[in-house]
Design a protein around this motif. Structure first.
Motif, PDB file in Angstrom:
ATOM      1  N   ALA A 142     -32.848  63.305  30.165  1.00  0.00           N
ATOM      2  CA  ALA A 142     -32.757  62.114  28.968  1.00  0.00           C
ATOM      3  C   ALA A 142     -33.702  62.083  28.328  1.00  0.00           C
ATOM      4  O   ALA A 142     -35.164  62.504  28.617  1.00  0.00           O
ATOM      5  N   CYS A 143     -33.572  62.129  26.911  1.00  0.00           N
ATOM      6  CA  CYS A 143     -34.813  61.760  25.888  1.00  0.00           C
ATOM      7  C   CYS A 143     -34.140  61.372  24.436  1.00  0.00           C
ATOM      8  O   CYS A 143     -33.154  61.599  24.007  1.00  0.00           O
ATOM      9  N   ASN A 144     -34.712  59.838  24.260  1.00  0.00           N
ATOM     10  CA  ASN A 144     -34.211  59.055  23.481  1.00  0.00           C
ATOM     11  C   ASN A 144     -34.456  59.748  21.906  1.00  0.00           C
ATOM     12  O   ASN A 144     -33.810  59.448  21.089  1.00  0.00           O
ATOM     13  N   LYS A 145     -35.546  60.637  21.711  1.00  0.00           N
ATOM     14  CA  LYS A 145     -35.754  61.111  20.767  1.00  0.00           C
ATOM     15  C   LYS A 145     -34.816  62.316  20.179  1.00  0.00           C
ATOM     16  O   LYS A 145     -34.429  62.470  19.239  1.00  0.00           O
TER      17      LYS A 145
ATOM     18  N   ALA B 261     -39.712  60.580  30.531  1.00  0.00           N
ATOM     19  CA  ALA B 261     -41.355  60.734  30.590  1.00  0.00           C
ATOM     20  C   ALA B 261     -41.859  59.491  31.330  1.00  0.00           C
ATOM     21  O   ALA B 261     -42.821  59.377  32.123  1.00  0.00           O
ATOM     22  N   ILE B 262     -41.190  58.271  30.922  1.00  0.00           N
ATOM     23  CA  ILE B 262     -41.636  56.955  31.388  1.00  0.00           C
ATOM     24  C   ILE B 262     -42.095  57.124  32.916  1.00  0.00           C
ATOM     25  O   ILE B 262     -43.027  56.656  33.182  1.00  0.00           O
TER      26      ILE B 262
ATOM     27  N   CYS C 206     -39.665  55.705  24.094  1.00  0.00           N
ATOM     28  CA  CYS C 206     -40.439  56.993  23.980  1.00  0.00           C
ATOM     29  C   CYS C 206     -42.083  56.715  24.094  1.00  0.00           C
ATOM     30  O   CYS C 206     -42.588  55.657  23.838  1.00  0.00           O
ATOM     31  N   VAL C 207     -42.882  57.746  24.921  1.00  0.00           N
ATOM     32  CA  VAL C 207     -44.032  57.598  25.055  1.00  0.00           C
ATOM     33  C   VAL C 207     -44.755  59.111  24.508  1.00  0.00           C
ATOM     34  O   VAL C 207     -45.943  59.326  25.111  1.00  0.00           O
ATOM     35  N   ALA C 208     -43.895  59.817  23.864  1.00  0.00           N
ATOM     36  CA  ALA C 208     -44.492  60.894  23.308  1.00  0.00           C
ATOM     37  C   ALA C 208     -45.857  60.776  22.376  1.00  0.00           C
ATOM     38  O   ALA C 208     -45.861  60.059  21.514  1.00  0.00           O
TER      39      ALA C 208
END
Lengths: 214, 325
Positions: free
Chosen positions: B125-128, B137-138, B154-156
């Motif tokens: 999963a990746c919202n970006k 990542a969370i 997102c935390v990238a």
């Protein structure tokens, strides 16, 4: 990945020097390719033959590209997806340049394009029409090794050897850039080339030695 | 890699026309080709802009003006960069590898995509990459991720080094597009992820970065970039700091501070800058000011260490800049 070995457009060679033409007899490589042919044909990515998800071109068009590789002018058709690395290895049969990570992270594919060291996996051949490329095959003069090649042998600058062509091409450029004046500087400016065998002390010594001689 | 059509343009008008019709610009290609191979990026048309005359590097009075197609290595090595803005040179040399710096353009550097591993994993999963799919990542492996500017989506971190220096120095950028030209601070190029992390920058469709201008300032010569990372070179920052000082004797008249590796975009620290104004150049003052960087930090399960490392990195960078003759 781009294309399998078998459907890569074939090179049409107009050698200027004539002495670096690829050997045409059966090689270990061509025999391995024949042996793996059935499997790799079956495994050819289906995406190539299918339309892109949102209606893009079904098959990639080709483009005509002229390169001067190790002094020889070559002109051939490329699929725009082909990297310089894939063209060198698959189209021009210059397999000295190695494919390591294919992500620009390991440096094994380093070649010199128009005087600058680059990772050939991360650039498309179609972007380099007219470029001059030097690969590991273009360093020696006949039987006389390039000073850095000789230094790698003298200083044990490798173990398995897979990263070595990239190390040497990067080292040649590092010296030419003037970034090889001390071991610390060599370590920093050679850090784009990873060696899994960790032959780094020998690599640094070889670059330093060759830099002192040239 | 999925098929695409390829076009090389000779004029800016042709480039903008192609991009307005949906083509993606390609310059160095070091991000785009890598992500196209993984099918994270799926452009159907590429327009090669390398033939455009936008690679100039020059001084304009005290300002440094950098063409968007100038390569990182050329900008770093240019005498005017070293003379006017040594911070730009230092931050560039600390980024990527010699081979990549020979390829990557300045415009592309600013627009490079994130290095979050989940962004590249098509089955994560990746919202970006896939808006609405979630963020792996969370609750995943997030030691390298951001503690500032994050959202629940997102935390990238933004991976660029030179962008941190450009933001510290108040650089501006000129862009041209289908509806003309505009100039704005580099800092305003980057969006916070919010609930739309797939929207990373403020360029409008078809807009082309033309040049970057780094204004001269009384602090430009006393400036350093410190990058803390897992290897001594060729690695992304865990924390980095770009700082510039204008000194009057032992007193700080003005400071510029921005940090990398901790924010979802290059992160200017105006509160730290303000706290340094008028202070003596000593470690206590640096530590007090640097502590203000922690305001609003939201550490994740694996990156608490950045809360400690961030002010320490700022203090060290300030000491390095303070020692610059």
């Amino acid at each position: 990945m781009t294309k399998s070995n078998h459907d890569a457009p074939s090179g049409e060679e107009r050698s200027l020097s004539g002495d670096d033409a690829p050997q045409r007899g059966p090689s270990r490589r061509s025999i391995l390719q024949m042996a793996g042919g059935a499997a790799s044909l079956a495994a050819a990515p289906a995406a190539i033959a299918q339309p892109a998800p949102s209606g893009g071109p079904a098959t990639a068009p080709t483009a005509r590209v002229r390169l001067v590789v190790n002094g020889s002018e070559r002109e051939f058709e490329v699929d725009p997806r082909q990297s310089v690395l894939d063209v060198l290895r698959e189209t021009l049969d210059l397999t000295g340049t190695k494919k390591g990570c294919n992500q620009g992270a390991c440096g094994a594919c380093t070649v010199i394009i128009n005087g600058r060291r680059v990772t050939s996996c991360l650039t498309l051949a179609v972007m380099h029409d007219g470029a001059e490329i030097t690969t590991i095959e273009g360093l020696a003069r006949g039987d006389e090794l390039h000073p850095l090649q000789a230094a790698f042998i003298e200083h044990d600058g490798f173990q398995c050897g897979f990263c070595t062509p990239g190390q040497i091409m990067s080292g040649v450029a590092c010296i030419a850039e003037g970034h090889a004046t001390s071991p610390d500087e060599i370590q920093f400016w050679m850090s784009g080339n990873i060696c899994r065998c960790a032959a780094y002390p020998g690599i640094v010594a070889a670059v330093a030695d060759a830099a002192g001689r040239t | 890699m999925l098929p695409f059509s390829f076009e090389k343009v000779r004029t800016e008008q042709d480039a903008i026309r192609a991009a307005a019709a949906g083509a993606r610009y390609i310059a160095g290609g070091t991000t785009l080709i890598d992500l196209m191979r993984d099918e994270v990026e799926r452009p159907e048309r590429l327009v090669d802009i390398n033939a455009l005359p936008m690679a100039d590097i020059r001084a304009d009075g005290a300002d440094l003006v950098i063409g968007a197609l100038a390569r990182m290595s050329d900008v770093a090595a240019h005498p005017e960069t070293k003379r006017l803005q040594p911070l730009i040179a230092e931050s560039l040399i600390e980024g990527a590898s010699p081979q990549l710096r020979n390829m990557a353009s300045m415009g592309g550097n600013l627009l490079q995509r994130v290095r979050c591993p989940y962004f590249r994993m098509l089955d994560a999963a990746c919202n970006k990459r896939a808006p609405g799919s979630g963020c792996s990542a969370i609750d995943g492996l997030n030691a390298g991720h951001a503690i500032l500017g994050t959202s629940d989506h997102c935390v990238a971190t933004h991976p660029s080094d030179v962008a941190v220096a450009l933001v510290a120095l108040g650089a501006t950028m000129r862009v041209r597009g289908p509806s003309g030209e505009r100039t704005f601070p580099v800092e305003e190029l980057f969006r916070l992820p919010g609930d739309t992390p797939h929207l990373e920058h403020t360029l409008r469709p078809g807009e082309l970065i033309v040049e970057i201008r780094v204004p001269g300032g009384p602090y430009a010569r006393q400036a350093r970039y410190l990058k803390v990372r897992d290897r001594a070179s060729y690695e992304f920052a865990l924390v980095s700091a770009a700082v510039a000082l204008e000194m009057e004797g032992n007193t700080i008249r003005q400071a510029r501070v921005a940090v990398g590796g901790v924010g979802t975009r290059p992160w200017r620290l105006r509160a730290v800058e303000e706290a340094l104004r008028g202070k003596a150049k000593d470690r206590n003052a640096f530590e007090t000011a640097a502590h203000l960087a922690l305001e609003g930090t939201r550490p994740l399960s694996h990156n608490h260490y950045k809360v400690e490392l961030l002010p320490r990195t700022i203090v060290r960078a300030l000491e390095m800049a303070g020692d610059t003759a």
